[in-house]
Motif scaffolding. Structure first.
Motif, PDB file in Angstrom:
ATOM      1  N   PRO A 150     -44.491  -5.831  27.388  1.00 28.09           N
ATOM      2  CA  PRO A 150     -43.619  -5.783  28.548  1.00 28.09           C
ATOM      3  C   PRO A 150     -43.679  -3.635  29.335  1.00 28.09           C
ATOM      4  N   ILE A 151     -42.581  -4.239  30.499  1.00 23.33           N
ATOM      5  CA  ILE A 151     -42.548  -3.087  30.823  1.00 23.33           C
ATOM      6  C   ILE A 151     -41.502  -2.224  30.253  1.00 23.33           C
ATOM      7  N   GLN A 152     -41.359  -0.481  30.356  1.00 20.69           N
ATOM      8  CA  GLN A 152     -40.829  -0.307  29.811  1.00 20.69           C
ATOM      9  C   GLN A 152     -39.609  -0.263  30.848  1.00 20.69           C
ATOM     10  N   ASP A 153     -39.933   0.582  32.221  1.00 25.16           N
ATOM     11  CA  ASP A 153     -39.286   0.536  33.233  1.00 25.16           C
ATOM     12  C   ASP A 153     -38.096  -1.039  33.322  1.00 25.16           C
ATOM     13  N   SER A 154     -36.340  -0.755  32.649  1.00 25.29           N
ATOM     14  CA  SER A 154     -35.899  -1.282  33.029  1.00 25.29           C
ATOM     15  C   SER A 154     -35.990  -2.339  34.018  1.00 25.29           C
TER      16      SER A 154
ATOM     17  N   GLY B 132     -44.387 -10.364  15.983  1.00 24.14           N
ATOM     18  CA  GLY B 132     -45.234  -8.885  16.815  1.00 24.14           C
ATOM     19  C   GLY B 132     -45.074  -7.688  16.929  1.00 24.14           C
ATOM     20  N   LEU B 133     -44.133  -7.719  16.009  1.00 24.48           N
ATOM     21  CA  LEU B 133     -43.630  -6.352  15.718  1.00 24.48           C
ATOM     22  C   LEU B 133     -44.022  -5.571  14.234  1.00 24.48           C
TER      23      LEU B 133
ATOM     24  N   PHE C 197     -41.450  -1.085  20.755  1.00 27.70           N
ATOM     25  CA  PHE C 197     -42.135  -2.093  21.081  1.00 27.70           C
ATOM     26  C   PHE C 197     -41.541  -3.424  21.675  1.00 27.70           C
ATOM     27  N   PHE C 198     -40.175  -3.571  21.255  1.00 31.02           N
ATOM     28  CA  PHE C 198     -38.894  -4.697  21.903  1.00 31.02           C
ATOM     29  C   PHE C 198     -38.796  -4.173  23.390  1.00 31.02           C
TER      30      PHE C 198
ATOM     31  N   ASN D 216     -29.412  -5.857  25.864  1.00 30.36           N
ATOM     32  CA  ASN D 216     -28.933  -6.520  24.601  1.00 30.36           C
ATOM     33  C   ASN D 216     -30.671  -6.606  23.780  1.00 30.36           C
ATOM     34  N   THR D 217     -31.073  -5.522  23.807  1.00 32.14           N
ATOM     35  CA  THR D 217     -32.924  -6.067  22.597  1.00 32.14           C
ATOM     36  C   THR D 217     -32.049  -6.501  21.182  1.00 32.14           C
ATOM     37  N   TYR D 218     -33.834  -6.780  20.812  1.00 33.59           N
ATOM     38  CA  TYR D 218     -33.694  -7.247  19.314  1.00 33.59           C
ATOM     39  C   TYR D 218     -33.789  -5.479  18.668  1.00 33.59           C
ATOM     40  N   ALA D 219     -33.463  -5.486  17.627  1.00 40.70           N
ATOM     41  CA  ALA D 219     -33.424  -3.992  16.709  1.00 40.70           C
ATOM     42  C   ALA D 219     -33.119  -4.479  14.781  1.00 40.70           C
ATOM     43  N   LEU D 220     -33.875  -3.768  14.315  1.00 51.09           N
ATOM     44  CA  LEU D 220     -33.539  -3.464  12.920  1.00 51.09           C
ATOM     45  C   LEU D 220     -32.659  -3.175  12.624  1.00 51.09           C
ATOM     46  N   ALA D 221     -31.793  -3.696  11.223  1.00 49.68           N
ATOM     47  CA  ALA D 221     -30.717  -2.353  11.725  1.00 49.68           C
ATOM     48  C   ALA D 221     -30.485  -2.628   9.823  1.00 49.68           C
TER      49      ALA D 221
END
Length: 323
Positions: A113-117, A194-195, A252-253, A144-149
């Motif tokens: 992925p490219i980190q710059d929006s 991937g994570l 990562f995401f 709206n990215t993924y995350a762990l909560a």
């Protein structure tokens, strides 16, 4: 989540894409001509994915396009990423909301992925148009990215603040690393496989529960089926349930800015789509989306009413206010 400067950049970017005329949108509850007739005669089929945010976005598109004169068939809540993309490519739907990171990783099969929006969106849009004749209208400021909560009290007990902390916990206290995820997240390159690879994290299969989106949140909050859950960062249930989102410290995401994807032949036939959609796109930031999602998932409102109320409040129905 996008930083404030990046949100400002995207708002300006979306605004710059407008023509000099401000376009207003609409709702199912107003006459089709109330906001303008830019799409008079157009016949469009709108799809959406099957989770709250994307359904709300789909309803926004349905109501907005109708208000500008289009005849619209509502096929929102069509399914996951694959069914919507296949339907778009096959001409079964004309447009649906997609995310830059998903386009880059899933549809274009890029591994990094490219980190710059802004760069991520530009690269995704240009490549998808060139390779697949899919045009991207956007981007929204929302990411709206993924995350762990994890429920906040458990995060404090375990001392976890980042995904790296979870990876370390998987080595020292593997019994604590139980995770609830959606089926799609279990197979995507930008999901759990991937994570786990990026963080060197080994989670036994019997520690992973595949659940529907809404159940992931409630079970993560209960802490019985799992301690950790896959969440979307713009979901209103995070705050409502008091969940703590863990920092993706290795980044990562990918960035997931939303945009309307439409086949190039449809875009060429109805170029007014850009002018009609961009004023609304510019308004959709993280905070706005969290509130709209919470109205559905926490307050129990129908997505169609939530989207119509928001369009009305923002002045996109042509009954007052400015678009």
């Amino acid at each position: 989540m996008l930083s404030r400067p990046l949100r400002t950049t995207f708002t300006l970017l979306a605004a710059a894409a407008l023509t000099l005329t401000s376009a207003c949108g609409g709702s199912d509850r107003v006459e089709a001509s109330s906001a303008g007739d830019e799409l008079a005669g157009a016949k469009l089929v709108v799809g959406s994915k099957d989770f709250t945010e994307n359904i709300v976005l789909g309803k926004i598109a349905v109501q907005l396009l109708k208000a500008h004169g289009a005849e619209v068939e509502d096929k929102t809540n069509l399914g996951g990423t694959v069914p919507n993309r296949k339907a778009l490519e096959a001409g079964e739907i004309d447009l649906y909301w997609e995310y830059s990171g998903t386009g880059w990783i899933e549809h274009l099969k890029k591994t990094e992925p490219i980190q710059d929006s802004a760069e991520q969106f530009k690269a995704t849009a240009e490549a998808d148009l060139a390779q697949n004749k899919i045009h991207w209208i956007g981007p929204t400021p929302l990411n709206n990215t993924y995350a762990l909560a994890i429920r906040s009290e458990k995060a404090e007990e375990l001392g976890v603040k980042t995904v790296s902390d979870v990876a370390e916990l998987a080595k020292t206290k593997p019994e604590e690393v139980t995770i609830c995820i959606e089926t799609e997240f279990s197979t995507r390159d930008d999901g759990l496989p991937g994570l786990s690879k990026a963080y060197g994290m080994k989670i036994p299969k019997d520690h992973v529960s595949l659940l529907d989106t809404g159940v992931v949140y409630t079970e993560t909050d209960k802490g019985q089926t799992c301690n950790f859950g896959e969440v979307f960062t713009t979901d209103g249930r995070i705050a409502a349930l008091g969940l703590t989102v863990l920092e993706d410290d290795k980044k990562f995401f990918p960035i997931y800015n939303a945009a309307v994807t439409v086949r190039e032949d449809t875009y060429a036939k109805y170029p007014a789509l850009e002018k009609v959609l961009q004023p609304v796109i510019a308004k959709l930031d993280d905070a706005t989306m969290q509130k709209l999602c919470a109205q559905v998932d926490v307050d129990g409102m129908e997505p169609g009413k939530v989207s119509a109320d928001w369009l009305d409040k923002e002045g996109f129905l042509g009954s007052g206010g400015e678009g």
